[in-house]
Design a protein around this motif. Structure first.
Motif, PDB file in Angstrom:
ATOM      1  N   ASP A  21      31.976  41.500  39.176  1.00  0.00           N
ATOM      2  CA  ASP A  21      31.163  41.194  40.353  1.00  0.00           C
ATOM      3  C   ASP A  21      31.171  39.700  40.655  1.00  0.00           C
ATOM      4  O   ASP A  21      31.270  39.289  41.817  1.00  0.00           O
ATOM      5  N   PHE A  22      31.069  38.878  39.620  1.00  0.00           N
ATOM      6  CA  PHE A  22      31.043  37.432  39.806  1.00  0.00           C
ATOM      7  C   PHE A  22      32.344  36.957  40.464  1.00  0.00           C
ATOM      8  O   PHE A  22      32.317  36.213  41.447  1.00  0.00           O
ATOM      9  N   VAL A  23      33.467  37.406  39.940  1.00  0.00           N
ATOM     10  CA  VAL A  23      34.764  36.996  40.499  1.00  0.00           C
ATOM     11  C   VAL A  23      34.934  37.578  41.896  1.00  0.00           C
ATOM     12  O   VAL A  23      35.454  36.908  42.801  1.00  0.00           O
ATOM     13  N   ARG A  24      34.482  38.810  42.119  1.00  0.00           N
ATOM     14  CA  ARG A  24      34.584  39.432  43.444  1.00  0.00           C
ATOM     15  C   ARG A  24      33.814  38.621  44.485  1.00  0.00           C
ATOM     16  O   ARG A  24      34.302  38.393  45.591  1.00  0.00           O
ATOM     17  N   ILE A  25      32.622  38.163  44.130  1.00  0.00           N
ATOM     18  CA  ILE A  25      31.823  37.355  45.063  1.00  0.00           C
ATOM     19  C   ILE A  25      32.537  36.042  45.360  1.00  0.00           C
ATOM     20  O   ILE A  25      32.583  35.595  46.502  1.00  0.00           O
ATOM     21  N   ALA A  26      33.101  35.429  44.327  1.00  0.00           N
ATOM     22  CA  ALA A  26      33.844  34.182  44.554  1.00  0.00           C
ATOM     23  C   ALA A  26      35.046  34.408  45.464  1.00  0.00           C
ATOM     24  O   ALA A  26      35.344  33.592  46.331  1.00  0.00           O
ATOM     25  N   GLU A  63      42.519  39.118  32.679  1.00  0.00           N
ATOM     26  CA  GLU A  63      43.078  40.396  33.125  1.00  0.00           C
ATOM     27  C   GLU A  63      43.900  40.207  34.400  1.00  0.00           C
ATOM     28  O   GLU A  63      44.963  40.795  34.556  1.00  0.00           O
ATOM     29  N   CYS A  64      43.391  39.389  35.305  1.00  0.00           N
ATOM     30  CA  CYS A  64      44.112  39.120  36.551  1.00  0.00           C
ATOM     31  C   CYS A  64      45.452  38.449  36.257  1.00  0.00           C
ATOM     32  O   CYS A  64      46.478  38.821  36.833  1.00  0.00           O
ATOM     33  N   ILE A  65      45.450  37.482  35.364  1.00  0.00           N
ATOM     34  CA  ILE A  65      46.689  36.789  35.007  1.00  0.00           C
ATOM     35  C   ILE A  65      47.661  37.761  34.350  1.00  0.00           C
ATOM     36  O   ILE A  65      48.844  37.799  34.697  1.00  0.00           O
ATOM     37  N   THR A  66      47.176  38.559  33.425  1.00  0.00           N
ATOM     38  CA  THR A  66      48.036  39.512  32.722  1.00  0.00           C
ATOM     39  C   THR A  66      48.695  40.472  33.704  1.00  0.00           C
ATOM     40  O   THR A  66      49.899  40.724  33.636  1.00  0.00           O
ATOM     41  N   ASN A  67      47.929  40.989  34.648  1.00  0.00           N
ATOM     42  CA  ASN A  67      48.490  41.888  35.659  1.00  0.00           C
ATOM     43  C   ASN A  67      49.404  41.140  36.618  1.00  0.00           C
ATOM     44  O   ASN A  67      50.420  41.674  37.048  1.00  0.00           O
ATOM     45  N   VAL A  80      43.152  46.334  38.495  1.00  0.00           N
ATOM     46  CA  VAL A  80      42.711  45.001  38.931  1.00  0.00           C
ATOM     47  C   VAL A  80      42.776  44.874  40.448  1.00  0.00           C
ATOM     48  O   VAL A  80      41.842  44.383  41.071  1.00  0.00           O
ATOM     49  N   GLU A  81      43.860  45.319  41.048  1.00  0.00           N
ATOM     50  CA  GLU A  81      44.017  45.189  42.504  1.00  0.00           C
ATOM     51  C   GLU A  81      42.970  46.019  43.245  1.00  0.00           C
ATOM     52  O   GLU A  81      42.520  45.634  44.316  1.00  0.00           O
ATOM     53  N   THR A  82      42.569  47.143  42.679  1.00  0.00           N
ATOM     54  CA  THR A  82      41.525  47.963  43.291  1.00  0.00           C
ATOM     55  C   THR A  82      40.169  47.276  43.178  1.00  0.00           C
ATOM     56  O   THR A  82      39.387  47.259  44.123  1.00  0.00           O
ATOM     57  N   ARG A  83      39.895  46.702  42.013  1.00  0.00           N
ATOM     58  CA  ARG A  83      38.614  46.034  41.781  1.00  0.00           C
ATOM     59  C   ARG A  83      38.499  44.719  42.557  1.00  0.00           C
ATOM     60  O   ARG A  83      37.414  44.357  42.994  1.00  0.00           O
ATOM     61  N   LEU A  84      39.622  44.001  42.676  1.00  0.00           N
ATOM     62  CA  LEU A  84      39.639  42.702  43.356  1.00  0.00           C
ATOM     63  C   LEU A  84      40.813  42.667  44.326  1.00  0.00           C
ATOM     64  O   LEU A  84      41.856  42.079  44.038  1.00  0.00           O
ATOM     65  N   PRO A  85      40.678  43.305  45.487  1.00  0.00           N
ATOM     66  CA  PRO A  85      41.800  43.368  46.432  1.00  0.00           C
ATOM     67  C   PRO A  85      42.354  41.970  46.748  1.00  0.00           C
ATOM     68  O   PRO A  85      41.617  41.038  47.015  1.00  0.00           O
ATOM     69  N   VAL A  87      43.915  39.974  44.700  1.00  0.00           N
ATOM     70  CA  VAL A  87      43.981  39.023  43.586  1.00  0.00           C
ATOM     71  C   VAL A  87      45.390  38.913  43.010  1.00  0.00           C
ATOM     72  O   VAL A  87      45.777  37.853  42.528  1.00  0.00           O
ATOM     73  N   LEU A  88      46.171  39.978  43.085  1.00  0.00           N
ATOM     74  CA  LEU A  88      47.518  39.906  42.528  1.00  0.00           C
ATOM     75  C   LEU A  88      48.463  39.088  43.403  1.00  0.00           C
ATOM     76  O   LEU A  88      49.568  38.777  42.982  1.00  0.00           O
ATOM     77  N   GLY A  89      48.021  38.718  44.589  1.00  0.00           N
ATOM     78  CA  GLY A  89      48.797  37.823  45.438  1.00  0.00           C
ATOM     79  C   GLY A  89      48.519  36.355  45.157  1.00  0.00           C
ATOM     80  O   GLY A  89      49.158  35.475  45.718  1.00  0.00           O
ATOM     81  N   ILE A  90      47.573  36.092  44.279  1.00  0.00           N
ATOM     82  CA  ILE A  90      47.221  34.716  43.922  1.00  0.00           C
ATOM     83  C   ILE A  90      48.158  34.260  42.815  1.00  0.00           C
ATOM     84  O   ILE A  90      48.347  34.969  41.829  1.00  0.00           O
ATOM     85  N   GLY A  91      48.733  33.086  42.977  1.00  0.00           N
ATOM     86  CA  GLY A  91      49.673  32.575  41.992  1.00  0.00           C
ATOM     87  C   GLY A  91      49.040  32.336  40.634  1.00  0.00           C
ATOM     88  O   GLY A  91      47.853  32.016  40.536  1.00  0.00           O
ATOM     89  N   PRO A  92      49.831  32.498  39.578  1.00  0.00           N
ATOM     90  CA  PRO A  92      49.315  32.271  38.225  1.00  0.00           C
ATOM     91  C   PRO A  92      48.748  30.873  38.036  1.00  0.00           C
ATOM     92  O   PRO A  92      47.789  30.694  37.288  1.00  0.00           O
ATOM     93  N   ASP A  93      49.319  29.877  38.718  1.00  0.00           N
ATOM     94  CA  ASP A  93      48.804  28.512  38.588  1.00  0.00           C
ATOM     95  C   ASP A  93      47.367  28.414  39.082  1.00  0.00           C
ATOM     96  O   ASP A  93      46.530  27.752  38.471  1.00  0.00           O
ATOM     97  N   ARG A  94      47.056  29.111  40.158  1.00  0.00           N
ATOM     98  CA  ARG A  94      45.688  29.089  40.681  1.00  0.00           C
ATOM     99  C   ARG A  94      44.741  29.884  39.792  1.00  0.00           C
ATOM    100  O   ARG A  94      43.583  29.504  39.609  1.00  0.00           O
ATOM    101  N   LEU A  95      45.221  30.974  39.210  1.00  0.00           N
ATOM    102  CA  LEU A  95      44.395  31.746  38.282  1.00  0.00           C
ATOM    103  C   LEU A  95      44.113  30.932  37.014  1.00  0.00           C
ATOM    104  O   LEU A  95      42.999  30.938  36.497  1.00  0.00           O
ATOM    105  N   LEU A  96      45.119  30.209  36.542  1.00  0.00           N
ATOM    106  CA  LEU A  96      44.907  29.338  35.379  1.00  0.00           C
ATOM    107  C   LEU A  96      43.931  28.216  35.704  1.00  0.00           C
ATOM    108  O   LEU A  96      43.095  27.840  34.880  1.00  0.00           O
ATOM    109  N   SER A  97      44.031  27.689  36.904  1.00  0.00           N
ATOM    110  CA  SER A  97      43.095  26.654  37.328  1.00  0.00           C
ATOM    111  C   SER A  97      41.675  27.216  37.402  1.00  0.00           C
ATOM    112  O   SER A  97      40.706  26.545  37.044  1.00  0.00           O
TER     113      SER A  97
END
Length: 145
Positions: A21-26, A63-67, A80-85, A87-97
């Motif tokens: 929920d926290f990540v979804r709101i962000a 989990e997002c990075i792994t997927n 993950v894509e269902t829970r956070l539509p 998110v899999l289009g976000i680059g790994p560099d941004r997920l790491l950041s």
């Protein structure tokens, strides 16, 4: 990570969902949604339950990075894509950041800062890191950078 596996296996489903929920709101919420989410935290006690919340947020981002890097067979959640539509289009560099932002929040919580304030800054930072068009990087956000 055996410790992570044990924590996830024993975790209360409602607590696990808190991280999603926290990540979804962000990722998709408005500034008002982020403010309301931050206001739900207590004004003190950052070292206790709030630190556990940060753990759950970190687990979701991992989990997002792994997927995202096509290691879905190593992920706990294949949805993950269902829970956070999107998110899999976000680059790994941004997920790491984004993970770096959680670590900054953890440092603030270790200093026993105000969980509402820490959550508000973290939500803003994650929104900046995870939304389309946002530049990735430690100093790109409006928060701790």
């Amino acid at each position: 990570a055996v410790g992570l596996a044990l924590r996830m296996a024993e975790a209360d489903p409602a607590q696990v969902e808190e991280g999603w929920d926290f990540v979804r709101i962000a990722l998709t919420g408005s500034a008002a949604d982020r403010f309301a989410a931050a206001a739900r935290f207590p004004v003190s006690g950052a070292r206790g339950p709030f630190s556990a919340t940060l753990d759950r947020i970190e687990e979701v981002l991992r989990e997002c990075i792994t997927n995202r890097v096509d290691c879905g067979d190593l992920a706990w959640h294949s949805d993950v894509e269902t829970r956070l539509p999107g998110v899999l289009g976000i680059g790994p560099d941004r997920l790491l950041s984004a993970l770096d932002r959680v670590e900054q929040a953890r440092i603030a919580a270790a200093g026993n800062g105000n969980p509402q304030g820490i959550a508000g800054v973290l939500l803003s930072d994650l929104a900046h890191e995870l939304r389309p068009g946002a530049p990735a990087g430690r100093n790109a956000g409006a928060g701790h950078g």
